[in-house]
Design a protein around this motif. Structure first.
Motif, PDB file in Angstrom:
ATOM      1  N   ASN A 198      20.173 -22.419  87.508  1.00 62.24           N
ATOM      2  CA  ASN A 198      20.643 -21.342  86.656  1.00 62.24           C
ATOM      3  C   ASN A 198      19.922 -21.303  85.308  1.00 62.24           C
ATOM      4  OD1 ASN A 198      22.651 -20.785  84.320  1.00 62.24           O
ATOM      5  ND2 ASN A 198      23.347 -19.567  86.062  1.00 62.24           N
ATOM      6  N   SER A 228      22.245 -20.294  75.480  1.00 69.12           N
ATOM      7  CA  SER A 228      23.162 -20.483  76.616  1.00 69.12           C
ATOM      8  C   SER A 228      23.846 -21.840  76.527  1.00 69.12           C
ATOM      9  CB  SER A 228      22.399 -20.415  77.942  1.00 69.12           C
ATOM     10  OG  SER A 228      21.759 -19.204  78.084  1.00 69.12           O
ATOM     11  N   ALA A 245      30.043 -25.143  83.692  1.00 72.99           N
ATOM     12  CA  ALA A 245      30.405 -23.779  84.114  1.00 72.99           C
ATOM     13  C   ALA A 245      30.270 -22.812  82.942  1.00 72.99           C
ATOM     14  CB  ALA A 245      31.830 -23.764  84.643  1.00 72.99           C
ATOM     15  N   LEU A 249      27.875 -19.471  82.859  1.00 73.40           N
ATOM     16  CA  LEU A 249      28.410 -18.123  82.668  1.00 73.40           C
ATOM     17  C   LEU A 249      27.849 -17.483  81.394  1.00 73.40           C
ATOM     18  CD1 LEU A 249      32.049 -18.691  83.925  1.00 73.40           C
ATOM     19  CD2 LEU A 249      30.165 -17.525  85.074  1.00 73.40           C
ATOM     20  N   THR A 250      27.607 -18.300  80.358  1.00 73.70           N
ATOM     21  CA  THR A 250      27.018 -17.747  79.131  1.00 73.70           C
ATOM     22  C   THR A 250      25.623 -17.203  79.412  1.00 73.70           C
ATOM     23  OG1 THR A 250      28.209 -19.408  77.883  1.00 73.70           O
ATOM     24  CG2 THR A 250      26.472 -18.255  76.713  1.00 73.70           C
ATOM     25  N   ALA A 252      24.528 -16.184  82.204  1.00 72.76           N
ATOM     26  CA  ALA A 252      24.661 -14.988  83.055  1.00 72.76           C
ATOM     27  C   ALA A 252      25.011 -13.773  82.200  1.00 72.76           C
ATOM     28  CB  ALA A 252      25.731 -15.221  84.122  1.00 72.76           C
TER      29      ALA A 252
END
Lengths: 274, 241
Positions: A198, A228, A245, A249-250, A252
């Motif tokens: 990611n 991020s 997590a 998500l940050t 993303a």
């Protein structure tokens, strides 16, 4: 007392800075050269290596380094000799190392906690040795990108053209793959094998949406990578959720925002209206 | 006497189970513009890649600018050979501008650790002007049309300040107007610079005026070579294709 005064948080922020820069710079290669699955492939190679080392009674990180670098070194020659798109050997390395990981898990008696930790990672429990390894790899990756920027730019644009103008394009391409392996390995303990995928992809993909300059793309990707990690750590602390997590998500969210506000999308709309 | 800059003797090139070149021999003199035509799979592109060292010679000899390529093609020699490959598919979002692509032609000459200086940018801007791309120099390369990308590729090859220019189907997949413009550009470059040029093409229009000599290839061999007026006859072309 501020959370920033805690040593573990300072070290987590430093790990986020280093891993954010290294992974995102590598991500620029991954995005522009369409090597999306290299991160997940090499992190699973590292996982198999960690299990193998544990089975033999060695330090898991040693096995992870060995397998990850060997996987990275094999992708380029496999692609060129087999005349494949690099995605095919990346998939082959992934399947082989997954098979090996399951084999070593079956052979390994007792708990596999140490090896599994490399897959999940824990940015809040990084050690000084992990930070040193990360720092060395980050400096090497950044230094090589700065020193060989023009050669890298040509190889990213068109490898055959780069070769034709007299650039050692294959050596540059193989070095990029090798650096990817080194970055994945150095980030394993802090970021974790699954999250690296990611952190390599999202910040660079976000930067790709915003600029037509490769130099700015490297810069923006590094900025988004660090952002991020740091914002993710902040969210994790405030909402009391797992840090990994929150970082995922940050990044993303940054990617989604970059896509929405991308000037490249505006060009597409203009073309449609013409 | 005009020196021979490319000398190929009984060259054999094989890819996997296919023999791409079967004992090809050719001599090219400095300043010649040679058109290479023939059906698909005749070995035309392979002949070009033999000259710039990207092809793998199995048997025979290849001498380019005095270097024997059987011993490998050094990067320094490659930087003297401008190569325009067939138009590749370029990602429209590729973060590289047309001007940067032309500068890539200078990279081989610059070598490692040296950044392009003002002199290099002057060469780049001059080449962009030569191919009529100055106005679009700052545009992302993926946003340009096929004809414009081809002009940029030619400017990039010329920015190398090469001794030999290799063009692989520079008019392929372009419309008629763009084809004419590219051929006129090749002719102008040749007249102004007297560059030794090898051009693979499927476009036969204008070759008589453009080329000094034609090489007709068929099934990995040079079938005929000679004057364009003599070879561009219906009966010859019917046998070739």
């Amino acid at each position: 007392m501020s959370i920033l005064s805690y040593k573990f948080m300072q070290e987590a922020l430093l790990a986020g800075l280093l891993a954010g820069v290294a992974c995102s710079l590598i991500g620029v290669f991954v995005v522009t050269m369409h090597l999306s699955f290299i991160g997940v492939s090499l992190s699973h190679a590292a996982f198999a290596g960690a299990l193998f080392a544990t089975w033999l009674g060695f330090e898991p990180l040693l096995g992870a380094i060995l397998f990850s670098l060997a996987g990275a070194a094999a992708i380029g020659p496999l692609a060129d000799r087999g005349e494949f798109n690099p995605d095919t050997p990346i998939g082959i390395i992934f399947s082989i190392t997954m098979g090996l990981a399951f084999l070593f898990m079956g052979l390994l008696p007792g708990p596999k906690t140490q090896a599994l930790e490399l897959l999940w990672g824990s940015i809040l429990t990084v050690t000084t040795a992990d930070l040193w390894l990360l720092a060395v790899v980050t400096i090497i990756v950044t230094g090589l990108v700065v020193m060989f920027f023009k050669e890298i730019q040509a190889v990213i644009f068109h490898r055959e053209m780069a070769r034709a103008v007299g650039i050692p394009a294959d050596a540059i391409f193989y070095s990029i793959l090798f650096l990817t392996g080194a970055t994945v390995t150095a980030s394993l303990r802090s970021i974790g094998g699954l999250l690296i995928f990611n952190l390599i992809l999202n910040p660079a993909a976000a930067a790709y949406q915003l600029t037509y300059s490769l130099k700015y793309m490297f810069f923006l990707a590094a900025l988004f990578g660090v952002l991020s990690c740091w914002a993710g750590l902040g969210v994790s602390y405030i909402l009391d959720v797992p840090s990994g997590a929150a970082i995922v998500l940050t990044s993303a969210v940054i990617f989604v925002l970059a896509t929405i506000f991308s000037p490249k999308r505006k060009v597409k709309q203009w073309q449609e209206n013409e | 006497m005009v020196p021979v800059v490319i000398k190929i003797k009984k060259a054999v090139v094989s890819y996997r189970e296919d023999v791409a070149l079967r004992g090809v021999s050719l001599e090219v003199k400095a300043g010649e513009l040679i058109g290479i035509i023939g059906p698909n799979g005749a070995g035309k592109t392979t002949l070009l890649t033999l000259v710039n060292g990207l092809g793998h010679l199995l048997q025979g000899e290849v001498w380019v600018l005095g270097h024997n390529l059987a011993r490998g093609c050094p990067a320094a020699l490659r930087s003297k050979i401008g190569y325009v490959p067939q138009l590749p598919a370029i990602d429209p979002r590729m973060p590289v501008t047309a001007r940067e692509v032309v500068m890539m032609g200078r990279y081989g000459r610059l070598g490692f650790f040296r950044r392009p200086g003002p002199g290099d940018w002057q060469v780049v801007d001059r080449m962009l002007e030569l191919v009529g791309m100055t106005a679009l120099a700052g545009r992302p390369i993926g946003h340009l049309s096929g004809g414009e990308q081809q002009r940029v590729a030619i400017a990039r090859a010329l920015a190398q300040e090469p001794s030999i220019l290799l063009l692989d189907e520079p008019t392929a997949s372009l419309d008629r107007r763009a084809q004419q413009q590219i051929l006129q550009l090749v002719q102008r470059i040749h007249q102004e610079r007297k560059l030794t040029t090898l051009m693979v093409t499927h476009s036969l229009a204008g070759l008589t005026e453009l080329c000094d000599r034609l090489v007709l290839m068929k099934k990995g061999r040079i079938w005929k070579t000679g004057n364009p007026e003599e070879l561009l006859q219906d009966r010859v072309l019917e046998q070739l294709f």
